[in-house]
Design a protein around this motif. Sequence first.
Motif, PDB file in Angstrom:
ATOM      1  N   GLU A 188     -18.550  49.361  46.655  1.00 25.86           N
ATOM      2  CA  GLU A 188     -19.118  50.556  47.270  1.00 25.86           C
ATOM      3  C   GLU A 188     -18.919  51.805  46.425  1.00 25.86           C
ATOM      4  OE1 GLU A 188     -18.441  52.180  51.481  1.00 25.86           O
ATOM      5  OE2 GLU A 188     -18.639  50.009  51.761  1.00 25.86           O
ATOM      6  N   GLU A 189     -17.747  51.911  45.789  1.00 29.84           N
ATOM      7  CA  GLU A 189     -17.413  53.131  45.060  1.00 29.84           C
ATOM      8  C   GLU A 189     -17.926  53.130  43.620  1.00 29.84           C
ATOM      9  OE1 GLU A 189     -13.672  50.485  44.850  1.00 29.84           O
ATOM     10  OE2 GLU A 189     -15.445  50.789  46.108  1.00 29.84           O
ATOM     11  N   SER A 190     -18.688  52.125  43.227  1.00 27.18           N
ATOM     12  CA  SER A 190     -19.175  52.023  41.854  1.00 27.18           C
ATOM     13  C   SER A 190     -20.227  53.078  41.541  1.00 27.18           C
ATOM     14  CB  SER A 190     -19.784  50.638  41.613  1.00 27.18           C
ATOM     15  OG  SER A 190     -20.352  50.538  40.322  1.00 27.18           O
ATOM     16  N   ALA A 191     -20.246  53.513  40.277  1.00 30.62           N
ATOM     17  CA  ALA A 191     -21.403  54.261  39.791  1.00 30.62           C
ATOM     18  C   ALA A 191     -22.625  53.353  39.879  1.00 30.62           C
ATOM     19  CB  ALA A 191     -21.169  54.688  38.345  1.00 30.62           C
ATOM     20  N   PRO A 192     -23.824  53.914  40.156  1.00 28.96           N
ATOM     21  CA  PRO A 192     -25.029  53.070  40.226  1.00 28.96           C
ATOM     22  C   PRO A 192     -25.338  52.446  38.867  1.00 28.96           C
ATOM     23  CG  PRO A 192     -25.597  55.407  40.352  1.00 28.96           C
ATOM     24  CD  PRO A 192     -24.112  55.329  40.432  1.00 28.96           C
ATOM     25  N   LEU A 193     -25.929  51.267  38.902  1.00 27.01           N
ATOM     26  CA  LEU A 193     -26.195  50.507  37.680  1.00 27.01           C
ATOM     27  C   LEU A 193     -27.684  50.353  37.422  1.00 27.01           C
ATOM     28  CD1 LEU A 193     -23.677  47.505  37.851  1.00 27.01           C
ATOM     29  CD2 LEU A 193     -23.279  49.832  37.030  1.00 27.01           C
ATOM     30  N   ASP A 194     -28.054  50.356  36.143  1.00 23.39           N
ATOM     31  CA  ASP A 194     -29.382  49.900  35.730  1.00 23.39           C
ATOM     32  C   ASP A 194     -29.383  48.400  35.500  1.00 23.39           C
ATOM     33  OD1 ASP A 194     -30.687  52.331  35.840  1.00 23.39           O
ATOM     34  OD2 ASP A 194     -30.400  52.797  33.708  1.00 23.39           O
ATOM     35  N   ASN A 195     -28.280  47.889  34.927  1.00 19.52           N
ATOM     36  CA  ASN A 195     -28.168  46.460  34.623  1.00 19.52           C
ATOM     37  C   ASN A 195     -26.738  46.011  34.820  1.00 19.52           C
ATOM     38  OD1 ASN A 195     -29.989  47.778  32.185  1.00 19.52           O
ATOM     39  ND2 ASN A 195     -30.961  45.977  33.064  1.00 19.52           N
ATOM     40  N   PHE A 196     -26.581  44.747  35.125  1.00 20.35           N
ATOM     41  CA  PHE A 196     -25.260  44.109  35.132  1.00 20.35           C
ATOM     42  C   PHE A 196     -25.459  42.763  34.449  1.00 20.35           C
ATOM     43  CE2 PHE A 196     -21.642  42.355  38.048  1.00 20.35           C
ATOM     44  CZ  PHE A 196     -20.879  42.088  36.920  1.00 20.35           C
ATOM     45  N   ILE A 197     -25.076  42.692  33.177  1.00 18.58           N
ATOM     46  CA  ILE A 197     -25.346  41.516  32.348  1.00 18.58           C
ATOM     47  C   ILE A 197     -24.133  40.592  32.352  1.00 18.58           C
ATOM     48  CG2 ILE A 197     -25.914  40.714  30.019  1.00 18.58           C
ATOM     49  CD1 ILE A 197     -27.109  43.625  29.634  1.00 18.58           C
ATOM     50  N   LEU A 198     -24.372  39.329  32.643  1.00 16.00           N
ATOM     51  CA  LEU A 198     -23.377  38.278  32.474  1.00 16.00           C
ATOM     52  C   LEU A 198     -23.742  37.576  31.174  1.00 16.00           C
ATOM     53  CD1 LEU A 198     -23.460  36.839  36.116  1.00 16.00           C
ATOM     54  CD2 LEU A 198     -21.992  38.649  35.215  1.00 16.00           C
ATOM     55  N   THR A 199     -22.882  37.665  30.186  1.00 16.44           N
ATOM     56  CA  THR A 199     -23.238  37.125  28.872  1.00 16.44           C
ATOM     57  C   THR A 199     -22.276  36.034  28.441  1.00 16.44           C
ATOM     58  OG1 THR A 199     -23.654  37.680  26.539  1.00 16.44           O
ATOM     59  CG2 THR A 199     -21.991  38.990  27.678  1.00 16.44           C
ATOM     60  N   ALA A 200     -22.826  34.911  28.011  1.00 20.97           N
ATOM     61  CA  ALA A 200     -22.026  33.854  27.396  1.00 20.97           C
ATOM     62  C   ALA A 200     -21.770  34.273  25.956  1.00 20.97           C
ATOM     63  CB  ALA A 200     -22.767  32.521  27.462  1.00 20.97           C
ATOM     64  N   THR A 201     -20.497  34.426  25.605  1.00 23.71           N
ATOM     65  CA  THR A 201     -20.148  35.176  24.391  1.00 23.71           C
ATOM     66  C   THR A 201     -19.676  34.322  23.217  1.00 23.71           C
ATOM     67  OG1 THR A 201     -17.815  35.475  24.986  1.00 23.71           O
ATOM     68  CG2 THR A 201     -19.392  37.084  25.851  1.00 23.71           C
ATOM     69  N   MET A 202     -19.622  32.998  23.346  1.00 27.44           N
ATOM     70  CA  MET A 202     -19.010  32.198  22.284  1.00 27.44           C
ATOM     71  C   MET A 202     -19.912  31.050  21.857  1.00 27.44           C
ATOM     72  SD  MET A 202     -15.045  30.799  22.082  1.00 27.44           S
ATOM     73  CE  MET A 202     -15.343  29.267  22.979  1.00 27.44           C
ATOM     74  N   GLY A 203     -21.203  31.347  21.647  1.00 27.17           N
ATOM     75  CA  GLY A 203     -22.122  30.317  21.195  1.00 27.17           C
ATOM     76  C   GLY A 203     -21.796  29.760  19.827  1.00 27.17           C
ATOM     77  N   ASN A 204     -21.071  30.546  19.016  1.00 23.36           N
ATOM     78  CA  ASN A 204     -20.731  30.075  17.672  1.00 23.36           C
ATOM     79  C   ASN A 204     -19.810  28.862  17.681  1.00 23.36           C
ATOM     80  OD1 ASN A 204     -20.578  33.341  16.053  1.00 23.36           O
ATOM     81  ND2 ASN A 204     -22.313  32.023  16.467  1.00 23.36           N
ATOM     82  N   PHE A 205     -18.986  28.715  18.726  1.00 22.26           N
ATOM     83  CA  PHE A 205     -18.095  27.556  18.776  1.00 22.26           C
ATOM     84  C   PHE A 205     -18.907  26.262  18.762  1.00 22.26           C
ATOM     85  CE2 PHE A 205     -15.746  24.489  21.572  1.00 22.26           C
ATOM     86  CZ  PHE A 205     -14.855  24.068  20.592  1.00 22.26           C
ATOM     87  N   ALA A 206     -19.940  26.208  19.585  1.00 26.86           N
ATOM     88  CA  ALA A 206     -20.807  25.016  19.629  1.00 26.86           C
ATOM     89  C   ALA A 206     -21.910  25.055  18.579  1.00 26.86           C
ATOM     90  CB  ALA A 206     -21.426  24.876  21.014  1.00 26.86           C
ATOM     91  N   ARG A 207     -22.008  26.173  17.864  1.00 24.44           N
ATOM     92  CA  ARG A 207     -23.046  26.400  16.852  1.00 24.44           C
ATOM     93  C   ARG A 207     -24.446  26.213  17.448  1.00 24.44           C
ATOM     94  NH1 ARG A 207     -19.072  23.523  14.225  1.00 24.44           N
ATOM     95  NH2 ARG A 207     -20.322  21.649  13.915  1.00 24.44           N
ATOM     96  N   LEU A 208     -24.702  26.994  18.496  1.00 27.63           N
ATOM     97  CA  LEU A 208     -26.023  27.004  19.126  1.00 27.63           C
ATOM     98  C   LEU A 208     -27.023  27.639  18.167  1.00 27.63           C
ATOM     99  CD1 LEU A 208     -25.002  28.273  22.686  1.00 27.63           C
ATOM    100  CD2 LEU A 208     -25.236  25.895  21.917  1.00 27.63           C
ATOM    101  N   ARG A 209     -28.080  26.926  17.819  1.00 25.13           N
ATOM    102  CA  ARG A 209     -29.058  27.458  16.854  1.00 25.13           C
ATOM    103  C   ARG A 209     -30.502  27.359  17.331  1.00 25.13           C
ATOM    104  NH1 ARG A 209     -25.576  24.957  12.743  1.00 25.13           N
ATOM    105  NH2 ARG A 209     -24.396  26.662  11.776  1.00 25.13           N
ATOM    106  N   ASN A 210     -30.757  26.564  18.355  1.00 28.85           N
ATOM    107  CA  ASN A 210     -32.133  26.390  18.824  1.00 28.85           C
ATOM    108  C   ASN A 210     -32.281  26.896  20.249  1.00 28.85           C
ATOM    109  OD1 ASN A 210     -32.926  25.170  16.446  1.00 28.85           O
ATOM    110  ND2 ASN A 210     -32.796  23.080  17.236  1.00 28.85           N
ATOM    111  N   LEU A 211     -33.261  27.770  20.470  1.00 25.31           N
ATOM    112  CA  LEU A 211     -33.693  28.131  21.816  1.00 25.31           C
ATOM    113  C   LEU A 211     -34.945  27.326  22.131  1.00 25.31           C
ATOM    114  CD1 LEU A 211     -33.417  32.040  21.779  1.00 25.31           C
ATOM    115  CD2 LEU A 211     -31.839  30.421  22.866  1.00 25.31           C
ATOM    116  N   TYR A 212     -34.988  26.737  23.318  1.00 21.73           N
ATOM    117  CA  TYR A 212     -36.122  25.891  23.710  1.00 21.73           C
ATOM    118  C   TYR A 212     -37.007  26.684  24.671  1.00 21.73           C
ATOM    119  CZ  TYR A 212     -33.754  22.139  21.353  1.00 21.73           C
ATOM    120  OH  TYR A 212     -33.162  21.367  20.371  1.00 21.73           O
ATOM    121  N   LEU A 213     -38.231  26.967  24.218  1.00 16.31           N
ATOM    122  CA  LEU A 213     -39.147  27.849  24.932  1.00 16.31           C
ATOM    123  C   LEU A 213     -40.490  27.164  25.142  1.00 16.31           C
ATOM    124  CD1 LEU A 213     -38.349  31.008  22.775  1.00 16.31           C
ATOM    125  CD2 LEU A 213     -37.306  30.378  24.972  1.00 16.31           C
TER     126      LEU A 213
END
Length: 351
Positions: A188-213
């Motif tokens: 309730e007491e938060s400043a209003p938000l434009d975005n709240f991003i949940l980001t997976a931050t350690m793709g390099n461990f698995a060496r993610l290189r391909n996005l499937y689109l």
Amino acid sequence: MPVFCMTLLAISVNSCNSKNEKANDGDAQETYSHNWITPNADGGDCIPVWGHHDGIRIGLAPTGGPRGLLRVYAPYLNLSTDSLKMINFIALEPIISGGDSRGFSELEPSTLDNVRGKRFWSANRADAIEPRSVQDCASGVIEQVNGREALTLYVHSEEFDSGAKVYVRVRFYEDSPYEIELTSYTAEESAPLDNFILTATMGNFARLRNLYLKDGIKSSWVLWPDYRDSNFTPHDYTSVSNMLEDKNGSVYFVAAPNEDDPTAVTYSSDTKEHWKYKGQKATQYWKKLNPSPNLNGLVNGRYAYWASESPIPGGISYENFELKEPFKNGSVFYFGVSPLDPETFIGSIEK
């Protein structure tokens, strides 16, 4: 050694087929299940890990890694003999209304104790907004949700420097062993938000290189063929219209390694042991039901492992991997780590 519903360091303990109490929040309610891993709820020390007995789990500090991050564990990939080996982290990154920069939960210093990384704490209720000790673990609540057994808890964060005060509801469903539901909220007491991003931050461990689109594979090698800096690349954006869909209209932002065997690589001599991938490869993804037309998928890349000059074997790979949309309180996201190869996984969602 605290009692914990899993086998750790060759000590076998209760595997959550005993009672699960709503400790720390009052109104104790006993339930029974063979499906879940939860911390000890007897008032002693705890290991803050929750999730599937035979599937994906999340954890909080002080288990390994920086503060201000959700740890994502996938022991079914056999990454280590230690079940507390992360496959990825998830950071909380709010952007206040009218602001142009993110809060970084793992980088901002705590105003509670001056330690780097915002303090997170667990609770069984959404209104448990007062900071708690890291040793005060919520038990999680085992309940029926729309006819499916689920394990639910809340992860709260101390206030960000921007005035954002956020938390997430974490939920696991018994019939989705490789997927976590994450629902984002502001207090309730938060400043209003434009975005709240949940980001997976350690793709390099698995060496993610391909996005499937929809229009094919987007490779980190193609996006940044000449990048050799030790910092992050700028973000690359994928619109919701190019994400994969299932028959119900849910969209998937899917990433995977491009290697047949991620264990069969040669590392630089200065690569730290914790970066060396030793398990089964997996497909990682974000999923959004009823997506906004303004939803985007974002990735950035790294050529060297975080906080080092050590080059990633095979070249640049995706590091941060996320969905971004205008903030709406109660937005639901799903993060998954599937043991299926990407082609098989994609075939399963298209069915």
